[in-house]
Motif scaffolding. Structure first.
Motif, PDB file in Angstrom:
ATOM      1  N   ASP A 121       0.834  -1.216   0.000  1.00  0.00           N
ATOM      2  CA  ASP A 121       0.000   0.000   0.000  1.00  0.00           C
ATOM      3  C   ASP A 121       0.863   1.258   0.000  1.00  0.00           C
ATOM      4  OD1 ASP A 121      -2.355  -1.401  -0.039  1.00  0.00           O
ATOM      5  OD2 ASP A 121      -2.471  -1.564   2.139  1.00  0.00           O
ATOM      6  N   SER A 122       1.902   1.250   0.875  1.00  0.00           N
ATOM      7  CA  SER A 122       2.786   2.421   0.948  1.00  0.00           C
ATOM      8  C   SER A 122       4.224   1.985   0.715  1.00  0.00           C
ATOM      9  CB  SER A 122       2.675   3.081   2.319  1.00  0.00           C
ATOM     10  OG  SER A 122       3.663   4.078   2.444  1.00  0.00           O
TER      11      SER A 122
ATOM     12  N   ALA B  64       9.169  15.253   4.183  1.00  0.00           N
ATOM     13  CA  ALA B  64       8.104  15.143   5.187  1.00  0.00           C
ATOM     14  C   ALA B  64       7.126  16.313   5.055  1.00  0.00           C
ATOM     15  CB  ALA B  64       8.718  15.117   6.583  1.00  0.00           C
ATOM     16  N   GLU B  65       7.664  17.518   4.811  1.00  0.00           N
ATOM     17  CA  GLU B  65       6.816  18.712   4.668  1.00  0.00           C
ATOM     18  C   GLU B  65       5.887  18.556   3.447  1.00  0.00           C
ATOM     19  OE1 GLU B  65       5.497  22.268   2.871  1.00  0.00           O
ATOM     20  OE2 GLU B  65       7.331  21.315   2.087  1.00  0.00           O
ATOM     21  N   ARG B  66       6.456  18.014   2.342  1.00  0.00           N
ATOM     22  CA  ARG B  66       5.658  17.814   1.125  1.00  0.00           C
ATOM     23  C   ARG B  66       4.571  16.758   1.369  1.00  0.00           C
ATOM     24  NH1 ARG B  66       9.524  18.108  -1.951  1.00  0.00           N
ATOM     25  NH2 ARG B  66       9.201  19.973  -3.170  1.00  0.00           N
ATOM     26  N   ALA B  67       4.921  15.689   2.077  1.00  0.00           N
ATOM     27  CA  ALA B  67       3.957  14.612   2.365  1.00  0.00           C
ATOM     28  C   ALA B  67       2.815  15.121   3.235  1.00  0.00           C
ATOM     29  CB  ALA B  67       4.668  13.450   3.049  1.00  0.00           C
ATOM     30  N   GLU B  68       3.156  16.027   4.168  1.00  0.00           N
ATOM     31  CA  GLU B  68       2.125  16.588   5.062  1.00  0.00           C
ATOM     32  C   GLU B  68       1.157  17.457   4.268  1.00  0.00           C
ATOM     33  OE1 GLU B  68       2.016  19.230   9.114  1.00  0.00           O
ATOM     34  OE2 GLU B  68       3.846  18.081   8.693  1.00  0.00           O
ATOM     35  N   ARG B  69       1.702  18.217   3.299  1.00  0.00           N
ATOM     36  CA  ARG B  69       0.854  19.080   2.472  1.00  0.00           C
ATOM     37  C   ARG B  69      -0.102  18.269   1.594  1.00  0.00           C
ATOM     38  NH1 ARG B  69       3.424  22.044  -1.515  1.00  0.00           N
ATOM     39  NH2 ARG B  69       5.537  21.440  -0.946  1.00  0.00           N
ATOM     40  N   PHE B  70       0.421  17.170   1.015  1.00  0.00           N
ATOM     41  CA  PHE B  70      -0.378  16.374   0.081  1.00  0.00           C
ATOM     42  C   PHE B  70      -1.348  15.430   0.791  1.00  0.00           C
ATOM     43  CE2 PHE B  70       3.303  16.463  -3.264  1.00  0.00           C
ATOM     44  CZ  PHE B  70       3.067  17.819  -3.460  1.00  0.00           C
ATOM     45  N   GLY B  71      -0.980  15.003   2.007  1.00  0.00           N
ATOM     46  CA  GLY B  71      -1.780  13.981   2.697  1.00  0.00           C
ATOM     47  C   GLY B  71      -1.225  12.596   2.393  1.00  0.00           C
ATOM     48  N   PRO B  72      -1.386  11.628   3.309  1.00  0.00           N
ATOM     49  CA  PRO B  72      -0.750  10.312   3.160  1.00  0.00           C
ATOM     50  C   PRO B  72      -1.222   9.541   1.921  1.00  0.00           C
ATOM     51  CG  PRO B  72      -2.282  10.337   5.030  1.00  0.00           C
ATOM     52  CD  PRO B  72      -2.135  11.754   4.578  1.00  0.00           C
ATOM     53  N   ASP B  73      -2.508   9.594   1.585  1.00  0.00           N
ATOM     54  CA  ASP B  73      -3.031   8.801   0.452  1.00  0.00           C
ATOM     55  C   ASP B  73      -2.465   9.274  -0.880  1.00  0.00           C
ATOM     56  OD1 ASP B  73      -4.462   7.358   2.229  1.00  0.00           O
ATOM     57  OD2 ASP B  73      -6.392   8.349   1.858  1.00  0.00           O
ATOM     58  N   ILE B  74      -2.526  10.596  -1.092  1.00  0.00           N
ATOM     59  CA  ILE B  74      -2.036  11.141  -2.371  1.00  0.00           C
ATOM     60  C   ILE B  74      -0.518  10.983  -2.467  1.00  0.00           C
ATOM     61  CG2 ILE B  74      -1.706  13.301  -3.645  1.00  0.00           C
ATOM     62  CD1 ILE B  74      -4.583  14.016  -2.934  1.00  0.00           C
TER      63      ILE B  74
END
Length: 907
Positions: free
Chosen positions: A663-664, A740-750
């Motif tokens: 999944d991830s 990590a900052e980019r992942a937080e902005r996009f959200g875990p699923d996207i």
């Protein structure tokens, strides 16, 4: 001597294997009365009973006897065919993972039902592999009735199915498919972006029909999925113009090895011509920037000097159509690879189709070795037994015939010239025709079959020609080949699996003569007449000696000769085979017929006289063995090189599947980022180097390019006492924080979706590039032999380095893309990713097959969807154009019937 004594005392290994099967055959026989008493429902319930026993711990071997007895009874009830005892032996052989060699007419198709049913009980899926779509459909519909009666599901994979239909077919207990479709689906599955989009569900057990054709003949041609590249037709035409200007001293042709090479004088000559034509860069033909030009010159030379029109290919309309060297059939849609087909198109001045780029590739050897258990059946495998055992671990077992073979195989007749041989053949044909004996004449090429046909026309002998030019009429010609006095000329028997029945083929005659009649007393009476007529004709043919098979020359492979011979003498029928040769035949010419010719002249052999002696047969067999050994070496060599790529392919495909199923993949992405930072730092800060030796500015620039981070690396490097480990840690910390900052902005699923999409697309792109590089390496690595270096070892080491480079590029490219990605809108689901335009081809320097494009062309032809130009060619108001109508299309006369049942009916 001792070996011969041991064989007399204990029997050959084959005899011992056959003897070991007899007790199980007797046990199946003993169960028959008990099984016959069961009702249809009770017989069908046996399948559930067997599955319960398997779940309780029994093995498939434990169930063999009752399962085979069940299938035998089901076949008797459903098809009216009861398996012979020798067919039971064939079934046991297939179940044990061996090859069953059974003569033509012994019912191999029925044999496969035994092992397929037993192994399907395990629920992992059984693949029955055939050589073409027609046989896959025929066998699945015909033998599938037995499996369906016993409660098993049967699927068929043919060209033109969509993914949902394929998935459904693979999910069945037993799946019929061609080798090409199976390989193509495997490669396509490993290009998908979602596990649920995959169609295959594993490789448990396969039964290969005509196993020698698929694992030996077709194994010379790797299955390749390719996509189009830019058009280079102009260059082909420019190079083609130069080849006829070469003189005999400029090149050498080796017919044995099927190669052409430029001599030193030829190199200089072609260099001058290329320079004048403005096609040469620099001074030397072999400079690195002229690699493409060298490739074009080589293929154009092969096209002109090795490939003959009407033997290797024919020109039909605006196309160059390959002739299959094994079957003599036209192969529309198939194309030679590596630019050879384009070179032939330039030579014949027809439209040049664009070349293709490899997207994925596998040899049939490596595909079929993935199966947990593999088995096969054929009429001719003993001549290739060593190869089948060596490469696939498959032992060949010769199964006895149900009735003794009554065919008489005469010694070969060898004449000095082709003219003398032709006269002898015509005299024999005339004699057979007068006596009412059907005769089948086998030739090795279209050209030779047409030459013989012309000679028979001059001799006023009525005959039928079965070769690539008359492929559409094949079934009807074969149906009548057993009629008394019939003369049929066939090119390599134009394919396998054809059954010539003495007196004529009842099924074909009923379809041809009663196809449009409604059921009723009139039809029944006509059917009885046809049956009586065939029975009477069969008696005449039998009294005349059965089918007489004549070979007009020896093929380079003994199997092809044996296949021709095998058409005669089926199921105990009488028959005869006789081969005529001349010293001008290709095989004789290549293997030193000059010495034999000189000897014959000294012995005073007169015109029209022939040599007939068992020693001649032995000498020819030795020559054929030499050619077979060379072909085996070619296939083995191909496999050695492909094994290198196969290890890499397995690693890439397994890793890709793991990414798809997870999944991830955040952890994998993080490891790639850290490894990339390690590589960047290592490139600019050498091990044990002093700070003043560091390339700080270069490191700062690369961090900006790859990681998209503007960091003061030069200032860090100037700090007192700083080490490379600390710089690595600072870079890692900064890169992780940005990710990590980019992942937080996009959200875990996207984020997970983007990471997977970027990784898989980059991996696929780099893998394709890697395949192209390995292809080019393969083409040139042989030259290392001149430097006393083993080309295979060189290929292995360079391929490994290239693979390592590809993995490094993968890490860096994925990291660079993910450190820059910005979300403009939500990405579409990964499963919706379109696969690139692709089609399957067979890549081989000699034969370059393309089975799937052939199937597509035939499907289009049969359905009538052959394009506007072809449709326009059939004018409903002009009956002379109606012959261009596809056989299954509606008749242009407007009757509403199919063309084949109306104006296209064969007289």
């Amino acid at each position: 001597m001792f070996g011969g004594l041991a064989r007399r005392l204990f029997g050959s290994s084959n005899e011992r294997l056959v003897k070991a099967m007899r007790p199980r055959v007797a046990a199946i026989q003993a169960l028959e009365p008990e099984i016959q008493k069961l009702t249809d429902e009770q017989l069908r319930a046996k399948t559930s009973e067997f599955r319960e026993q398997l779940a309780a711990g029994k093995s498939l071997d434990d169930l063999l006897v009752p399962a085979f007895a069940t299938v035998r009874e089901a076949a008797r009830r459903v098809l009216g065919q009861r398996h012979f005892d020798v067919q039971m032996m064939g079934g046991i052989t297939l179940h044990e993972g061996r090859i069953a060699e059974m003569k033509t007419g012994e019912g191999k198709t029925l044999v496969s039902t035994l092992a397929a049913y037993l192994n399907a009980l395990a629920g992992k899926g059984v693949h029955v592999v055939t050589v073409n779509d027609y046989l896959a459909q025929r066998d699945s519909g015909w033998m599938g009735r037995i499996h369906g009666f016993l409660g098993l599901s049967v699927g068929v994979i043919v060209h033109g199915l969509d993914d949902d239909e394929r998935r459904e077919a693979y999910a069945c207990d037993i799946t019929y498919a061609t080798n090409n479709e199976l390989g193509f689906d495997y490669l396509r599955d490993n290009m998908k972006y979602d596990v649920r989009a995959m169609v295959q569900r594993g490789h448990a057990y396969a039964i290969i029909d005509e196993v020698d054709s698929i694992l030996v003949d077709e194994a010379r041609t790797p299955l390749i999925i390719s996509g189009p590249v830019e058009d280079r037709s102009e260059l082909y035409l420019q190079v083609d113009d130069l080849i006829p200007l070469l003189v005999a001293e400029d090149y050498e042709v080796d017919e044995k090895q099927r190669t052409t090479t430029l001599t030193e004088a030829g190199n200089e000559h072609i260099e001058r011509m290329l320079e004048e034509a403005g096609l040469l860069k620099g001074d030397n033909l072999y400079d690195v920037e002229n690699v493409t030009v060298v490739h074009h010159v080589t293929q154009a030379l092969r096209a002109h000097k090795l490939f003959q029109k009407d033997k290797d290919y024919i020109v039909k309309g605006d196309e160059v159509v390959i002739i299959d060297e094994f079957t003599g059939r036209m192969m529309p849609g198939r194309r030679y690879s590596e630019g050879l087909h384009q070179a032939l198109e330039a030579k014949e001045r027809v439209k040049i189709q664009p070349e293709n780029q490899t997207l994925a590739s596998i040899t049939f050897q490596n595909y079929f070795r993935m199966y947990e258990k593999l088995a096969g059946m054929t009429g001719t495998a003993m001549t290739e037994a060593d190869e089948l055992l060596d490469i696939y671990g498959l032992e060949v077992v010769e199964i006895p015939t149900n009735l003794p073979v009554a065919r008489k195989d005469d010694d070969d007749e060898v004449y000095r010239t082709a003219g003398e041989k032709e006269k002898a053949i015509i005299e024999l044909i005339r004699d057979c025709k007068e006596r009412g004996q059907p005769i089948l004449v086998g030739t090795t090429s279209i050209e030779k079959s047409e030459q013989l046909s012309e000679a028979l026309k001059r001799a006023k002998i009525e005959h039928q020609v079965l070769n690539a030019r008359y492929h559409e009429q094949e079934a009807h010609i074969v149906a009548d080949a057993g009629v008394p006095g019939a003369v049929t000329i066939a090119t390599n028997m134009a394919g396998r699996g054809t059954d010539i029945q003495l007196g004529g083929n009842l099924e074909m005659r009923l379809e041809r003569e009663l196809g449009d009649m409604e059921p009723g007393p009139e039809r029944d009476a006509r059917e009885a007449e046809i049956k009586a007529d065939i029975a009477a004709k069969k008696k005449i043919a039998l009294d005349a000696g059965g089918l007489f098979v004549v070979g007009t020359e020896r093929h380079e492979s003994r199997r092809i000769d044996n296949q021709l011979r095998g058409r005669s003498g089926r199921q105990g029928d009488p028959g005869r085979s006789h081969f005529f040769l001349s010293l001008q035949d290709d095989l004789m010419r290549i293997f030193g017929s000059e010495r034999i010719d000189g000897m014959l002249q000294r012995l005073g052999i007169e015109e029209g006289e022939a040599i007939v002696h068992p020693w001649v047969n032995k000498a020819l067999e030795k020559a054929q063995k030499k050619v077979e050994a060379r072909n085996f070496d070619i296939r083995k060599n191909l496999l050695k090189y492909d094994n290198v790529m196969n290890d890499q392919r397995k690693a890439v495909f397994e890793q890709r599947l793991e990414f798809l199923q997870t999944d991830s993949i955040a952890q994998a992405i993080e490891e790639m980022r850290h490894d990339t930072i390690e590589d960047i730092v290592a490139r600019h800060i050498p091990e044990n180097a002093y700070p003043e030796q560091w390339d700080s500015q270069g490191l700062e620039d690369e961090v900006r390019d790859v990681l998209n981070l503007d960091l003061p690396v030069v200032q860090w490097a100037a700090e007192e006492g700083i080490a490379d480990e600390e710089i690595r840690e600072r870079l890692t910390k900064a890169a992780d924080a940005a990710a990590a900052e980019r992942a937080e902005r996009f959200g875990p699923d996207i984020t997970a979706q983007i990471e997977k999409a970027v990784l898989l697309q980059t991996l696929d792109h780099l893998w394709r590039e890697h395949l192209a590089t390995l292809d080019h390496l393969r083409q040139v690595v042989g030259l290392r032999g001149y430097a006393q270096r083993d080309p295979l070892n060189e290929y292995k080491s360079e391929a490994f380095e290239l693979f390592q480079t590809m993995l490094t590029r993968l890490r860096e490219t994925v990291t660079a893309q993910l450190m820059r990605v910005e979300l403009v809108q939500s990405p579409p689901p990964l499963a919706g990713e379109d696969l690139p335009e692709m089609h399957a081809v067979h890549q081989d320097p000699q034969t370059g097959e393309n089975e799937l494009a052939f199937a597509e062309a035939v499907a289009a032809f049969e359905s009538g969807a052959v394009g506007a130009a072809a449709a326009a060619a059939v004018d409903p108001n002009d009956s002379s154009t109606w012959t261009r109508t596809p056989r299954n299309a509606d008749c242009p006369c407007g009757s509403g019937k199919k063309y084949k049942h109306c104006h296209g009916r064969l007289a």
